[in-house]
Write a protein that holds these residues in place. Structure first.
Motif, PDB file in Angstrom:
ATOM      1  N   GLU A 155       0.710   3.384   2.466  1.00  0.00           N
ATOM      2  CA  GLU A 155      -0.506   3.649   2.724  1.00  0.00           C
ATOM      3  C   GLU A 155      -0.896   4.583   1.668  1.00  0.00           C
ATOM      4  O   GLU A 155      -2.144   5.047   1.431  1.00  0.00           O
ATOM      5  N   LEU A 156      -0.081   5.699   1.595  1.00  0.00           N
ATOM      6  CA  LEU A 156      -0.339   6.769   0.702  1.00  0.00           C
ATOM      7  C   LEU A 156      -0.768   6.439  -0.683  1.00  0.00           C
ATOM      8  O   LEU A 156      -1.331   6.767  -1.369  1.00  0.00           O
ATOM      9  N   ILE A 157       0.478   5.402  -1.291  1.00  0.00           N
ATOM     10  CA  ILE A 157       0.342   5.444  -2.774  1.00  0.00           C
ATOM     11  C   ILE A 157      -0.172   3.970  -3.034  1.00  0.00           C
ATOM     12  O   ILE A 157      -0.496   3.844  -4.118  1.00  0.00           O
ATOM     13  N   ASP A 158      -0.533   3.062  -2.039  1.00  0.00           N
ATOM     14  CA  ASP A 158      -0.884   1.790  -2.535  1.00  0.00           C
ATOM     15  C   ASP A 158      -2.510   1.787  -1.530  1.00  0.00           C
ATOM     16  O   ASP A 158      -2.665   0.828  -0.765  1.00  0.00           O
ATOM     17  N   GLN A 159      -3.409   2.562  -1.948  1.00  0.00           N
ATOM     18  CA  GLN A 159      -4.553   2.426  -1.205  1.00  0.00           C
ATOM     19  C   GLN A 159      -5.416   1.368  -1.446  1.00  0.00           C
ATOM     20  O   GLN A 159      -6.508   1.573  -0.717  1.00  0.00           O
ATOM     21  N   THR A 160      -5.377   0.441  -2.495  1.00  0.00           N
ATOM     22  CA  THR A 160      -6.278  -0.479  -2.600  1.00  0.00           C
ATOM     23  C   THR A 160      -5.764  -1.851  -1.664  1.00  0.00           C
ATOM     24  O   THR A 160      -6.579  -2.732  -1.724  1.00  0.00           O
ATOM     25  N   TYR A 161      -4.540  -1.691  -1.291  1.00  0.00           N
ATOM     26  CA  TYR A 161      -4.043  -2.943  -0.283  1.00  0.00           C
ATOM     27  C   TYR A 161      -3.494  -2.463   0.910  1.00  0.00           C
ATOM     28  O   TYR A 161      -4.332  -2.469   2.020  1.00  0.00           O
ATOM     29  N   ILE A 162      -2.423  -1.949   0.855  1.00  0.00           N
ATOM     30  CA  ILE A 162      -1.784  -1.437   2.136  1.00  0.00           C
ATOM     31  C   ILE A 162      -2.634  -0.310   2.913  1.00  0.00           C
ATOM     32  O   ILE A 162      -2.546  -0.318   3.890  1.00  0.00           O
ATOM     33  N   GLY A 163      -3.176   0.415   2.092  1.00  0.00           N
ATOM     34  CA  GLY A 163      -3.893   1.556   2.500  1.00  0.00           C
ATOM     35  C   GLY A 163      -5.165   1.234   3.315  1.00  0.00           C
ATOM     36  O   GLY A 163      -5.775   1.900   4.046  1.00  0.00           O
TER      37      GLY A 163
END
Length: 276
Positions: free
Chosen positions: A150-158
């Motif tokens: 969530e922290l580093i993949d903010q365009t999908y998992i985030g």
């Protein structure tokens, strides 16, 4: 993971047309884990272009997750702003049928936006539904590893993981971690859909996927296919699939140059090998 019931390659970016090209035909408004993916596959077999959370997840380049997240915030956290057909068409313009989250969080709004669409309500006894929610939504959200992505993949998992939490929050009155509130949310959703449809003079097909093609095709005035009704996403399928999603996203970050993630990806591959 061959023969999956949904596509797996993300869609390219496409600009929506000025006006919807397909009339919305079907609003399937039953709760997640009541056969929504089986119905999604069945509707596609009947010739519909059907939306589901699986489609939303593949529409990353068209900002679907971000658009739905903003819609959820606006409805539930910003004094209940109303949505129109034009608002929904930012996400749904290519589709003429919908099922599953996030669409079912906007049942009444969708009825008003698409007054000619037929309404289907997938149903299930609440006790096995609650057990299924524990094995899927709650099991998946319990993984501490999501915090990292969530922290580093903010365009999908985030965006994706918070959307799952948002659905549970709606169904539990803001107490998403406490599954004891889910049965009340389940009952409230079905009451809301039934009352809203009745007020609008709309017919509703209450449908259990075990009933097969017969009642569905009769309601939609379609000829039943000469094949078994699809039964997909049963057992722990979706939970294992989310494990794959996690490591695919990690691998994608590694490919983009975040080489410090490589040891984590390697450990994940080992974990999947021994636990799949």
């Amino acid at each position: 993971m061959a023969n999956l019931p949904f596509p797996t390659v993300p869609y390219p970016r496409m600009e929506p047309p000025a006006h919807r090209e397909k009339e919305m035909k079907v609003l399937a408004l039953g709760m997640s884990r009541t056969g929504t993916m089986s119905l999604y596959v069945a509707l596609k077999e009947l010739g519909y272009s059907c939306y589901h959370m699986a489609e939303c997840s593949l529409d990353q380049k068209n900002d679907s997750l971000a658009l739905w997240s903003r819609a959820i915030d606006a409805k539930f956290n910003e004094n209940g702003r109303k949505f129109s057909g034009a608002d929904f068409d930012q996400m749904l313009w290519r589709y003429n049928a919908v099922t599953d989250i996030p669409c079912i969080l906007f049942a009444q709004e969708l009825m008003d936006a698409f007054p000619e669409a037929q309404i289907i309500l997938t149903t299930r006894h609440v006790d096995p539904w609650l057990a299924s929610m524990q094995r899927t939504f709650y099991a998946i959200l319990s993984w501490k590893r999501w915090g990292f992505l969530e922290l580093i993949d903010q365009t999908y998992i985030g965006l994706y993981i918070p959307l799952l939490r948002s659905a549970l929050s709606v169904w539990t009155g803001g107490k998403w971690q406490d599954a004891s509130h889910l049965p009340n949310g389940f009952a409230a959703h079905y009451d809301q859909v039934r009352v809203a449809a009745q007020k609008r003079g709309r017919e509703v097909l209450e449908f259990e996927v075990q009933d097969g093609w017969g009642p569905l095709c009769q309601f939609l005035r379609k000829e039943a296919p000469d094949k078994p009704f699809p039964h997909v996403n049963e057992g722990d399928f979706i939970t294992k699939f989310h494990t794959i999603i996690f490591w695919v996203r990690v691998a994608g970050l590694v490919k983009k140059g975040l080489t410090w993630v490589a040891p984590v990806a390697a450990a994940g591959a080992v974990w999947w090998w021994y636990h799949s």
